[in-house]
Design a protein around this motif. Structure first.
Motif, PDB file in Angstrom:
ATOM      1  N   TRP A   1     -33.459 -34.829  -4.607  1.00  0.00           N
ATOM      2  CA  TRP A   1     -33.969 -35.984  -5.333  1.00  0.00           C
ATOM      3  C   TRP A   1     -32.808 -36.891  -5.658  1.00  0.00           C
ATOM      4  N   MET A   2     -33.067 -38.168  -5.726  1.00  0.00           N
ATOM      5  CA  MET A   2     -32.000 -39.026  -6.223  1.00  0.00           C
ATOM      6  C   MET A   2     -32.507 -39.872  -7.376  1.00  0.00           C
ATOM      7  N   HIS A   3     -31.595 -40.164  -8.266  1.00  0.00           N
ATOM      8  CA  HIS A   3     -31.929 -40.967  -9.436  1.00  0.00           C
ATOM      9  C   HIS A   3     -32.014 -42.440  -9.055  1.00  0.00           C
ATOM     10  N   CYS A   4     -32.950 -43.133  -9.685  1.00  0.00           N
ATOM     11  CA  CYS A   4     -33.020 -44.585  -9.493  1.00  0.00           C
ATOM     12  C   CYS A   4     -33.276 -45.244 -10.856  1.00  0.00           C
ATOM     13  N   PHE A   5     -32.313 -46.019 -11.319  1.00  0.00           N
ATOM     14  CA  PHE A   5     -32.413 -46.705 -12.617  1.00  0.00           C
ATOM     15  C   PHE A   5     -32.595 -48.198 -12.388  1.00  0.00           C
ATOM     16  N   THR A   6     -33.409 -48.811 -13.214  1.00  0.00           N
ATOM     17  CA  THR A   6     -33.393 -50.280 -13.266  1.00  0.00           C
ATOM     18  C   THR A   6     -32.783 -50.631 -14.613  1.00  0.00           C
TER      19      THR A   6
END
Ligand SMILES: CCCCCCCCCCCCCC(=O)SCCNC(=O)CCNC(=O)[C@H](O)C(C)(C)COP(=O)(O)OP(=O)(O)OC[C@H]1O[C@@H](n2cnc3c(N)ncnc32)[C@H](O)[C@@H]1OP(=O)(O)O
Ligand SMILES: [Mg+2]
Length: 243
Positions: free
Chosen positions: A172-177
Motif C-alpha cells: 500500500w502507499m500513502h496518499c495525502f492531500t
C-alpha cells in the motif's frame, strides 16, 4: 533581550533538541550502502515555523522526463564525485532549491526506500534555517512549499492506495492531500515521498498515525529495516527469475 523572546528561543531549541535525539537513535549510517543497486538520495529538510516542526518539499518541473509534476524532496541520483549519500543529498538540494550545504545541519540517514527504477534511495535528515528562502531551479523544480510534520501522522485528507512494484510486490502507499490555505494551493504527496515523510514523523513523534502503518513502534528501527529487506528481497527474486 525580552524575557518572552528568551523563553521562545528556549522552546524552539528544546523542540529541535528532542527531535535530534530521536533521529540519532534511528541513524542507519552506511549500513545499506553496500547493496548493489544504483544510488539516489533525498534531503528531508526540517525547520520550525510558528513553533511547529515542518518539512520542505518540492514540486518537480513538468519538463522532467521522470515523475513530472510530482511532489518530492530535493534530491537525485548519485554522481561519481559524491563521497556518500549525504554528499548527494546536499549537492542536489543546492542545485534544485539553492540551499547551501553549510546551512544544513545533517542529523542522520534513515532506512532507505526503492523507487520505480530500482534506485536505492537514502533519506538524509537535516535541519535548515527557519527563515530559509528557496531559489528553485526552474529546469527541475516548479514549486517549493512546507508542511507541518505532524500532518503526516494526523492528516485531514488521506487515502491508502494499492501499489505493485516492478517485481510484482504488492503493498500500500500513502496518499495525502495538503491544502496550503496561506498560499491557496493544494498538493498531493504520495508514493516514496509520502513513505519517507510518514516514517520521519513517527521517528520524531513516536506516535501511531491515525491510519494504518506496518511499523512496530516498540521496535521501530527493526520493523522498518525488515519492511525494507522484504522489498529488497522481492527485487532480487525477480532478478534471479529473469536470468
Ligand atoms: C500504506 C503503506 C505504505 C508503505 C509502502 C511504501 C511503498 C513506497 C511506494 C513506492 C512507490 C514508488 C513510486 C513512487 O514513488 S510514485 C510517486 C510519487 N513520487 C515520488 O515520490 C517521487 C519519488 N522520486 C524521487 O524522489 C526522485 O525521482 C529520486 C530521488 C528517486 C531520483 O531523483 P531525480 O529523479 O530527482 O534525479 P535527479 O535530480 O538526479 O535528476 C532528475 C532529472 O533532471 C535532469 N537534470 C539535472 N539537472 C538538470 C538541469 N540543470 N536542467 C535540466 N534537467 C536537469 C537529470 O538529467 C534527470 O533527468 P532523467 O535522467 O531522469 O531524465
Ligand atoms: Mg532531483
Amino acid at each position: 533581550m525580552a524575557a518572552v523572546e528568551r523563553e521562545d528561543g528556549r522552546e524552539r531549541e528544546s523542540i529541535k533538541g528532542k527531535a535530534k535525539l530521536r533521529l540519532r537513535e534511528c541513524d542507519v549510517g552506511d549500513k545499506f550502502s553496500h547493496l548493489p543497486l544504483r544510488k539516489a538520495s533525498v534531503l528531508l529538510p526540517l525547520l520550525l515555523r510558528d513553533g511547529a516542526l515542518c518539512l520542505l518539499l518540492t514540486v518537480r518541473s513538468m519538463q522532467l522526463r521522470r515523475s513530472p509534476g510530482e511532489v518530492c524532496f530535493p534530491g537525485g541520483k548519485r554522481e561519481e564525485m559524491d563521497k556518500d549519500e549525504i554528499d548527494t543529498a546536499l549537492r542536489e538540494a543546492k542545485e534544485e532549491v539553492g540551499l547551501q550545504p553549510e546551512k544544513v545541519e545533517v542529523i542522520c540517514r534513515l532506512v532507505p526506500g526503492i523507487d520505480k527504477m530500482n534506485h536505492l534511495v537514502t533519506p538524509v535528515v537535516g535541519f535548515i534555517e527557519d527563515t530559509f528562502q528557496a531559489s528553485p531551479n526552474p529546469d527541475e523544480v516548479s514549486d517549493v512549499f512546507v508542511v507541518p510534520l505532524e500532518y503526516f501522522i494526523k492528516p485531514l485528507n488521506y487515502v491508502a492506495l494499492p501499489y505493485k512494484n516492478s517485481s510484482g510486490y504488492l503493498s500500500w502507499m500513502h496518499c495525502f492531500t495538503y491544502d496550503d490555505h496561506e498560499h491557496k494551493k493544494s498538493f498531493k504527496i504520495w508514493g516514496l515521498t509520502a513513505h519517507f515523510a510518514v516514517f520521519l514523523a513517527i521517528v520524531i513523534f513516536r506516535t501511531k498515525p491515525t491510519f494504518e502503518v506496518h511499523y512496530d513502534l516498540d521496535n521501530l528501527i527493526m520493523s522498518a529495516e525488515n519492511n525494507f529487506m522484504d522489498l529488497y528481497a522481492s527485487i532480487n527474486e525477480r532478478k534471479k527469475s529473469s536470468l
